[in-house]
Design a protein around this motif. Structure first.
Motif, PDB file in Angstrom:
ATOM      1  N   VAL A  29       0.850  -1.183   0.000  1.00  0.00           N
ATOM      2  CA  VAL A  29       0.000   0.000   0.000  1.00  0.00           C
ATOM      3  C   VAL A  29       0.878   1.222   0.000  1.00  0.00           C
ATOM      4  O   VAL A  29       1.989   1.230   0.556  1.00  0.00           O
ATOM      5  N   PRO A  30       0.397   2.307  -0.556  1.00  0.00           N
ATOM      6  CA  PRO A  30       1.187   3.549  -0.535  1.00  0.00           C
ATOM      7  C   PRO A  30       1.220   4.138   0.873  1.00  0.00           C
ATOM      8  O   PRO A  30       0.166   4.438   1.451  1.00  0.00           O
ATOM      9  N   ARG A  31       2.431   4.267   1.399  1.00  0.00           N
ATOM     10  CA  ARG A  31       2.580   4.729   2.786  1.00  0.00           C
ATOM     11  C   ARG A  31       2.006   6.122   2.987  1.00  0.00           C
ATOM     12  O   ARG A  31       1.348   6.408   3.982  1.00  0.00           O
ATOM     13  N   GLY A  32       2.286   7.014   2.057  1.00  0.00           N
ATOM     14  CA  GLY A  32       1.823   8.391   2.213  1.00  0.00           C
ATOM     15  C   GLY A  32       0.311   8.486   2.289  1.00  0.00           C
ATOM     16  O   GLY A  32      -0.241   9.229   3.125  1.00  0.00           O
ATOM     17  N   ASP A  33      -0.359   7.697   1.396  1.00  0.00           N
ATOM     18  CA  ASP A  33      -1.824   7.742   1.423  1.00  0.00           C
ATOM     19  C   ASP A  33      -2.377   7.209   2.743  1.00  0.00           C
ATOM     20  O   ASP A  33      -3.341   7.767   3.311  1.00  0.00           O
ATOM     21  N   VAL A  34      -1.778   6.119   3.211  1.00  0.00           N
ATOM     22  CA  VAL A  34      -2.254   5.545   4.479  1.00  0.00           C
ATOM     23  C   VAL A  34      -2.045   6.516   5.628  1.00  0.00           C
ATOM     24  O   VAL A  34      -2.932   6.736   6.479  1.00  0.00           O
ATOM     25  N   LEU A  35      -0.852   7.112   5.691  1.00  0.00           N
ATOM     26  CA  LEU A  35      -0.573   8.054   6.788  1.00  0.00           C
ATOM     27  C   LEU A  35      -1.498   9.271   6.715  1.00  0.00           C
ATOM     28  O   LEU A  35      -1.943   9.794   7.751  1.00  0.00           O
ATOM     29  N   GLU A  36      -1.767   9.714   5.476  1.00  0.00           N
ATOM     30  CA  GLU A  36      -2.664  10.867   5.340  1.00  0.00           C
ATOM     31  C   GLU A  36      -4.074  10.542   5.848  1.00  0.00           C
ATOM     32  O   GLU A  36      -4.707  11.344   6.535  1.00  0.00           O
ATOM     33  N   LEU A  37      -4.539   9.333   5.508  1.00  0.00           N
ATOM     34  CA  LEU A  37      -5.870   8.939   5.986  1.00  0.00           C
ATOM     35  C   LEU A  37      -5.894   8.796   7.513  1.00  0.00           C
ATOM     36  O   LEU A  37      -6.873   9.180   8.175  1.00  0.00           O
ATOM     37  N   LEU A  38      -4.805   8.253   8.062  1.00  0.00           N
ATOM     38  CA  LEU A  38      -4.746   8.117   9.530  1.00  0.00           C
ATOM     39  C   LEU A  38      -4.725   9.484  10.209  1.00  0.00           C
ATOM     40  O   LEU A  38      -5.352   9.677  11.276  1.00  0.00           O
TER      41      LEU A  38
END
Length: 224
Positions: A29-38
């Motif tokens: 999974v794209p780390r940046g997208d996951v962190l942004e959603l979190l």
């Protein structure tokens, strides 16, 4: 809260659509997208969640403080209950003392009145007896004089005897009447005194019952 659920849905979709890693159940999974959603989820959480976490973090401190306050309240309730019991006991003792004093005063007054009435009745009886005896003596003397004057007229002597007997009987009846009135008066006063004592005892009993009610409730709250 809507933003939280929306971000969670996006995060789930991101994971579901992520490219799988061969030979494993993992995915990339794209780390940046996951962190942004979190971050979005964290920012969207209401302040009450942080407050609840603070409460959980200070739970032990709050419990200790609550227990201390409860102990303080129980101690104060026990002290108040003890003060109430002491005041109630003092008031009950005062009521009993007042009742006893009033009863003693009533008894003394009744005794004095009884003695006065008895003395008056005895004096009246003595006077009536003396008057009757004097009348009898006069009647006898008059009868004897009349008998001496009219020896043949026995009717006069008999009438004198009857009159003297009537006077003596009347004096005895008057004495009995005075004694009966005296006894009736004393009996009435004793009945009033008995009623006063009954009312006093009912008042004391009712006061004790009322005192036991609040004190018992206070003790029960203290035990809880």
């Amino acid at each position: 809260m809507y933003r939280v659920f929306e971000s969670l849905d996006e995060l789930v979709t991101l994971v579901e659509e992520a490219r799988g890693v061969p030979m494993t159940s993992g995915c990339v999974v794209p780390r940046g997208d996951v962190l942004e959603l979190l971050d979005d989820i964290r920012d969207a959480l209401p302040a009450e969640v942080d407050d609840a976490q603070d409460v959980l973090d200070h739970r032990d401190e709050l419990v200790v403080k609550a227990r201390a306050e409860a102990d303080e309240l129980m101690a104060e309730a026990r002290a108040q209950a003890e003060r109430t019991v002491a005041e109630a006991r003092a008031e009950a003792q005062r009521l009993v003392a007042d009742s006893r004093a009033e009863a003693e005063r009533t008894v003394d007054s009744g005794r004095r009145k009884y003695d006065e009435l008895l003395a008056r009745a005895d004096a009246d009886a003595e006077r009536a007896s003396a008057a009757g005896k004097a009348a009898y003596d006069r009647a006898v003397a008059d009868g004897r004089a009349e008998q001496a004057r009219l020896v043949s007229s026995t009717e006069v002597v008999q009438a004198a005897h009857r009159e003297s007997a009537r006077i003596v009987d009347a004096a005895s009846e008057e004495s009995d009447r005075l004694r009966a009135e005296c006894d009736e008066y004393v009996d009435g006063k004793l009945a009033e005194f008995e009623e006063l004592l009954d009312r006093t005892m009912r008042t004391v009993t009712r006061g004790r019952g009322q005192l036991r009610g609040p004190v018992g409730a206070a003790d029960a709250r203290g035990r809880h």
